[in-house]
Design a protein around this motif. Structure first.
Motif, short mmCIF file in Angstrom:
data_model
loop_
_atom_site.label_atom_id
_atom_site.label_comp_id
_atom_site.label_asym_id
_atom_site.label_seq_id
_atom_site.Cartn_x
_atom_site.Cartn_y
_atom_site.Cartn_z
N ASP A 214 0.75 -1.12 -0.08
CA ASP A 214 0.01 -0.03 -0.02
C ASP A 214 1.03 1.31 -0.09
OD1 ASP A 214 -1.83 2.06 0.26
OD2 ASP A 214 -2.40 1.47 2.33
N PRO A 215 0.98 1.87 -1.26
CA PRO A 215 1.89 3.07 -1.01
C PRO A 215 1.59 4.42 -0.53
CG PRO A 215 0.79 2.90 -3.27
CD PRO A 215 0.50 1.62 -2.23
N SER A 216 0.16 4.25 -0.21
CA SER A 216 -0.38 5.41 0.72
C SER A 216 0.38 5.71 1.88
CB SER A 216 -1.79 5.48 0.62
OG SER A 216 -2.10 4.44 1.60
N SER A 217 1.13 4.85 2.53
CA SER A 217 1.49 5.18 3.75
C SER A 217 2.96 4.41 4.01
CB SER A 217 0.74 4.87 5.12
OG SER A 217 1.22 5.30 5.96
N VAL A 218 4.02 4.91 4.23
CA VAL A 218 5.52 4.11 4.33
C VAL A 218 5.91 4.45 5.65
CG1 VAL A 218 5.98 4.14 1.79
CG2 VAL A 218 6.58 5.96 3.50
N ARG A 219 6.72 3.61 6.17
CA ARG A 219 7.46 3.83 7.49
C ARG A 219 9.05 3.62 7.60
NH1 ARG A 219 5.34 -1.45 10.90
NH2 ARG A 219 6.70 -3.18 9.89
N LEU A 220 9.37 4.22 8.61
CA LEU A 220 10.79 4.04 8.70
C LEU A 220 11.14 3.39 9.96
CD1 LEU A 220 13.79 4.80 7.90
CD2 LEU A 220 13.35 7.02 8.99
N GLU A 221 11.61 2.20 9.87
CA GLU A 221 12.00 1.59 11.22
C GLU A 221 13.72 2.05 11.49
OE1 GLU A 221 11.48 -2.69 11.30
OE2 GLU A 221 9.66 -2.39 10.61
N ALA A 222 13.90 2.75 12.55
CA ALA A 222 15.11 3.08 13.05
C ALA A 222 15.58 2.75 14.44
CB ALA A 222 15.49 4.31 12.56
N SER A 223 16.58 3.25 15.12
CA SER A 223 17.01 3.05 16.41
C SER A 223 17.61 4.23 16.96
CB SER A 223 17.98 1.92 16.68
OG SER A 223 17.56 0.83 16.07
N VAL A 224 17.26 4.75 18.09
CA VAL A 224 17.65 6.01 18.72
C VAL A 224 18.71 5.61 19.79
CG1 VAL A 224 17.10 8.17 19.92
CG2 VAL A 224 15.62 7.16 17.89
N PRO A 225 19.74 6.21 20.21
CA PRO A 225 20.49 6.01 21.23
C PRO A 225 19.68 6.31 22.47
CG PRO A 225 22.08 7.45 19.82
CD PRO A 225 20.60 7.36 19.29
N SER A 226 20.12 5.55 23.72
CA SER A 226 19.28 5.61 25.02
C SER A 226 19.27 6.91 25.58
CB SER A 226 19.77 4.44 25.78
OG SER A 226 20.98 4.68 26.17
N GLU A 227 20.42 7.85 25.41
CA GLU A 227 20.30 9.09 26.01
C GLU A 227 19.43 10.07 25.49
OE1 GLU A 227 23.98 8.83 23.22
OE2 GLU A 227 22.97 7.44 24.33
N HIS A 228 18.83 9.81 24.24
CA HIS A 228 17.84 10.64 23.71
C HIS A 228 16.32 10.19 24.21
CE1 HIS A 228 20.67 12.84 21.39
NE2 HIS A 228 21.22 11.67 21.11
N LEU A 229 16.29 9.20 25.15
CA LEU A 229 14.77 8.62 25.54
C LEU A 229 14.10 9.68 26.03
CD1 LEU A 229 13.03 6.39 25.90
CD2 LEU A 229 14.08 6.05 28.08
N PRO A 230 14.46 10.87 26.70
CA PRO A 230 13.66 11.88 27.08
C PRO A 230 12.87 12.61 25.95
CG PRO A 230 15.61 11.93 28.44
CD PRO A 230 15.88 11.04 27.42
#
Length: 383
Positions: A214-230
């Protein structure tokens, strides 16, 4: 006495002449050492190496990167063995929910359905006979014509016939499902993104036939360092760019945040959803962006205008037609937009030099070249 006086007079004359010579020589030296005013030529600077100090919107936050994936994706696999009889679609074709995409060989499955239907009819007839016999036996039992054990035996025979009907109907249902699986249909409205088989190929159960996204919506799976959790919140905006559109910004929002960090990297997986109504974003493209944790409008210059670090940070500004290096205090840094906040040292509207031009010596005359005007298109004559 006269000779003594004459000698003294000549000595005075010689002293006066020597003094005059020395004074004349010193004057000549001073005249030669006088500075000569030299008019230096201005340094010519291309317009792309000059930026204006302006108020801009800057954002900061953790950077993320990854490949775009379809929010809805279905891999269609063969559910039965056989040859691919027909393929109704090609890669890139738009399909609707329930539309036939492919057909597999179904002759044997059709025969199985026919045989199962015959089995159902036979079992139903046997059950009808057993039920009628049970009714007759019960009447005889009430009249005293048969023993109770005869009734029980007929009841068991009837129950067995009923079970055989249920079994035959289950076999028919399985045969019909198998026949139905030979026809592959689209599970939702979308686009065919993969089709690794061709008509005539013989496939087995589990073979990949097609992929619909379904091209009407795409998503990006990524990871963020834990220090940016807030700074991670569901609904937080994410601004990013995609290879293939280097000058275009796309915006998505954080849809999901994993409840646990990765045990190896200690980073937190997130999923960013991006609307794609125009279809510009393609699945598989590499994207780089940043989570907009903080955002505000501030006085700023391009990062290419900044020289030095810490308290030694300077910017070369054009003042009164000359390059002037001035110390500045910087603040927020927008890595994606390549802009830096200026807290002090510059005024709005001033022009600063970028890149190599910022190394022009302070006090050097500077002339900014004008941008070339676009040539007018030739007029076309009409008869």
């Amino acid at each position: 006495g006269q000779s003594r006086c004459g000698g003294t007079g000549r000595a005075r004359v010689r002293l006066l002449l020597a003094a005059w010579v020395v004074i004349t020589a010193l004057g000549a030296c001073r005249r030669e050492a006088a500075p000569v005013e030299v008019k230096s030529e201005p340094v010519l600077v291309p317009p792309e190496s000059v930026a204006v100090v302006e108020v801009r919107k800057l954002s900061t936050g953790p950077r993320i990167a990854g490949s775009l994936e379809a929010a809805r994706r279905a891999v269609m696999r063969a559910e039965t063995n056989g040859a691919v009889v027909d393929l109704e679609t090609e890669i890139g074709d738009r399909v609707e929910r329930g539309q036939v995409l492919a057909r597999l060989e179904s002759q044997a499955l059709e025969q199985a359905v026919a045989s199962a239907r015959t089995g159902v009819r036979t079992a139903e007839q046997a059950y009808a006979i057993a039920a009628a016999q049970l009714a007759r036996t019960e009447r005889l039992y009430r009249a005293g014509g048969v023993a109770e054990q005869d009734v029980e035996a007929q009841r068991n025979a009837t129950a067995t016939a009923r079970a055989q009907v249920d079994e035959a109907r289950a076999r028919l249902s399985s045969a019909v499902d198998a026949l139905s699986s030979a026809t592959v249909r689209a599970p939702f409205d979308g686009v065919v993104s993969e089709r690794p088989v061709n008509a005539g190929d013989v496939v087995t159960t589990g073979t990949h036939l097609l992929t619909v996204v379904d091209p009407s919506s795409v998503r990006l799976e990524a990871s963020v360092p834990s220090e940016h959790l807030p700074s991670l919140r569901v609904g937080t905006r994410v601004r990013f760019r995609v290879r293939g559109y280097p000058e275009r910004d796309f915006v998505g929002t954080i849809a999901r945040i994993a409840p646990a960090a990765n045990s190896e990297t200690r980073q937190i997986p997130i999923i960013v959803e991006i609307p794609n109504r125009s279809g510009a974003l393609l699945v598989g493209l590499y994207a780089e962006g940043r989570i907009a944790a903080r955002s505000r409008e501030v006085l700023s210059v391009p990062a290419a205008a900044i020289a030095g670090t810490g308290e030694a940070t300077t910017v070369t500004v054009i003042r009164n037609g000359r390059a002037t290096q001035v110390p500045v205090e910087i603040g927020l840094r927008d890595e994606q937009a390549e802009l830096v906040e200026i807290r002090s040292g510059l005024e709005r509207g001033e022009r600063v030099l970028l890149g190599p031009e910022r190394d022009v010596a302070s006090g050097t005359p500077v002339e900014v070249l004008k941008r070339p005007e676009a040539e007018p298109e030739p007029e076309t004559q009409t008869n």
